[in-house]
Write a protein that holds these residues in place. Structure first.
Motif, PDB file in Angstrom:
ATOM      1  N   GLU A  46      30.341  16.056  30.009  1.00  0.00           N
ATOM      2  CA  GLU A  46      29.043  16.753  29.912  1.00  0.00           C
ATOM      3  C   GLU A  46      29.139  18.164  30.480  1.00  0.00           C
ATOM      4  O   GLU A  46      29.901  18.408  31.404  1.00  0.00           O
ATOM      5  N   ASP A  83      33.904  15.248  33.887  1.00  0.00           N
ATOM      6  CA  ASP A  83      33.388  14.398  32.812  1.00  0.00           C
ATOM      7  C   ASP A  83      33.089  15.298  31.615  1.00  0.00           C
ATOM      8  O   ASP A  83      33.153  16.518  31.722  1.00  0.00           O
ATOM      9  N   PRO A 137      24.773  20.491  34.747  1.00  0.00           N
ATOM     10  CA  PRO A 137      23.302  20.444  34.667  1.00  0.00           C
ATOM     11  C   PRO A 137      22.697  21.704  35.303  1.00  0.00           C
ATOM     12  O   PRO A 137      23.420  22.463  35.958  1.00  0.00           O
ATOM     13  N   ARG A 143      27.613  11.696  38.996  1.00  0.00           N
ATOM     14  CA  ARG A 143      28.705  12.525  38.469  1.00  0.00           C
ATOM     15  C   ARG A 143      29.488  13.063  39.680  1.00  0.00           C
ATOM     16  O   ARG A 143      29.405  14.261  39.998  1.00  0.00           O
TER      17      ARG A 143
END
Ligand code: AMP
Ligand code: TRP
Length: 331
Positions: free
Chosen positions: A227, A225, A230, A239
């Motif tokens: 992003e 994706d 994290p 995700r």
């Protein structure tokens, strides 16, 4: 020493899911267990196989297992159809197991979808044969990926019912041994689908025979994706593709997913995928090279399987003879 049994279907080239879910554990267990590993060619027949391909894939998987570090001298490696004890016990278990139990098997339901009527009876009773594989050796520990847990539970239902119905304490309950990381490796094209030999897209999986360039390219093209990664596990919720790649990195580099995120959190997928491809190539490429070397000598592979089958039969035959005695077959 605790006896271990596990199997893999010779229906295609083993992939990274097979390796991290099962084979890597098989290799590790050899240090302090008595291990029996089986190419389950009879299970493969539950879905039609091209005969020449099935034979070739049985040899190829043997080569992959040897290249991964299975030791056929200290342990046993063979193909299922070479030891008749599996089908003898499998039939008896077909008569112990209940339709209600088989109807609950999620793997069967996933495989047949809405087209249940058109699948083989073998596919339906497949878990009974799997129970026979394990119990013909009275093995107690079964290293498998997460998708096989339910089949091992069914084997334990068979153990209990067999002992109860024949008033014996003949079989002992078995234990699934599932890895902490990567017990369910997902497709590189869809984080909600299991990585599988039968996926039509070769891009969805890393095969254990892929060379460095192929691995790098498949990882580069893996779905992600937009992003960045994290820094904590909560950030992977919803995700699935990111979670799968982090899990793969952890399993390949002996880390926890938290440690991977502590190192790579905040990074975009470009550099992360590069690092992931590097650890993967370091593990997979030597296996691929050794497999291709071993495949040049099919005589040796056949010899390994034949010797393994003779040793397996020497363990299983007396156990299954005794089962036939217990259930009342005239011998
Ligand atoms: P199979 O290829 O279905 O014969 O599976 C052989 C072994 O690999 C079994 O222990 C499976 O649980 C394991 N396995 C297969 N696919 C995966 C996957 N995507 N992730 C983890 N383990 C897997
Ligand atoms: N059902 C397993 C799979 O598809 C393969 C298998 C057959 C197996 N017999 C077994 C695994 C016995 C463990 C023990 O992955």
């Amino acid at each position: 020493m605790t006896r271990v049994f596990s199997g893999i279907q010779p229906t295609g080239i083993p992939h990274l899911g097979n390796y991290l879910g099962a084979i890597q554990n098989w290799v590790a267990l050899q240090a302090n267990h008595e291990c029996i590993f089986c190419l389950v060619d009879l299970h493969a027949l539950t879905v039609w196989q091209n005969p020449a391909d099935l034979r070739a894939q049985t040899r190829q998987q043997t080569a992959v297992l040897l290249a991964s570090g299975i030791d056929p001298e200290k342990h046993i490696l063979f193909n299922q159809s070479a030891v008749s004890a599996h089908t003898r016990l499998g039939w008896i278990f077909n008569c112990v197991s209940r339709l209600g139990w088989l109807n609950r098997m999620t793997q069967f339901k996933d495989k047949v979808g809405k087209d249940r009527e058109n699948h083989s009876a073998g596919l339906y009773v497949y878990p009974n044969l799997m129970a026979a594989d394990i119990l013909a050796y009275k093995a107690v520990k079964v290293p498998v990926g997460d998708d096989q847990r339910q089949h091992v539970e069914l084997a334990n239902d068979i153990v209990k019912k067999f002992n109860h119905d024949y008033e014996v304490e003949f079989f002992q309950e078995i234990e699934a041994f599932v890895p902490a990381q990567a017990a369910r490796v997902m497709s590189l094209r869809d984080g909600l689908k299991k990585m599988s030999k039968s996926d039509p897209s070769a891009q969805s999986r890393i095969d254990l025979t892929d060379d460095a360039d192929t691995i790098a390219l498949k990882i580069k093209r893996a779905k992600t994706d937009p992003e960045p990664l994290p820094s904590s596990l909560e950030g992977l919720t919803d995700r699935p593709e990111a979670r799968n790649l982090v899990g793969l990195y952890a399993a390949m580099d002996n880390l926890t997913p938290e440690q991977v995120l502590a190192r790579h959190g905040g990074e975009g997928f470009g550099p992360f995928k590069k690092a992931l491809a590097d650890v993967m190539i370091a593990r997979i490429e030597p296996i691929a090279k050794e497999t291709s070397r071993l495949l040049d000598d099919t005589g040796h592979l056949d010899h390994v399987l034949r010797t393994g089958a003779a040793r397996a039969a020497a363990i299983a035959n007396p156990i299954v003879d005794e089962v036939e005695q217990i259930v009342g077959l005239l011998k």
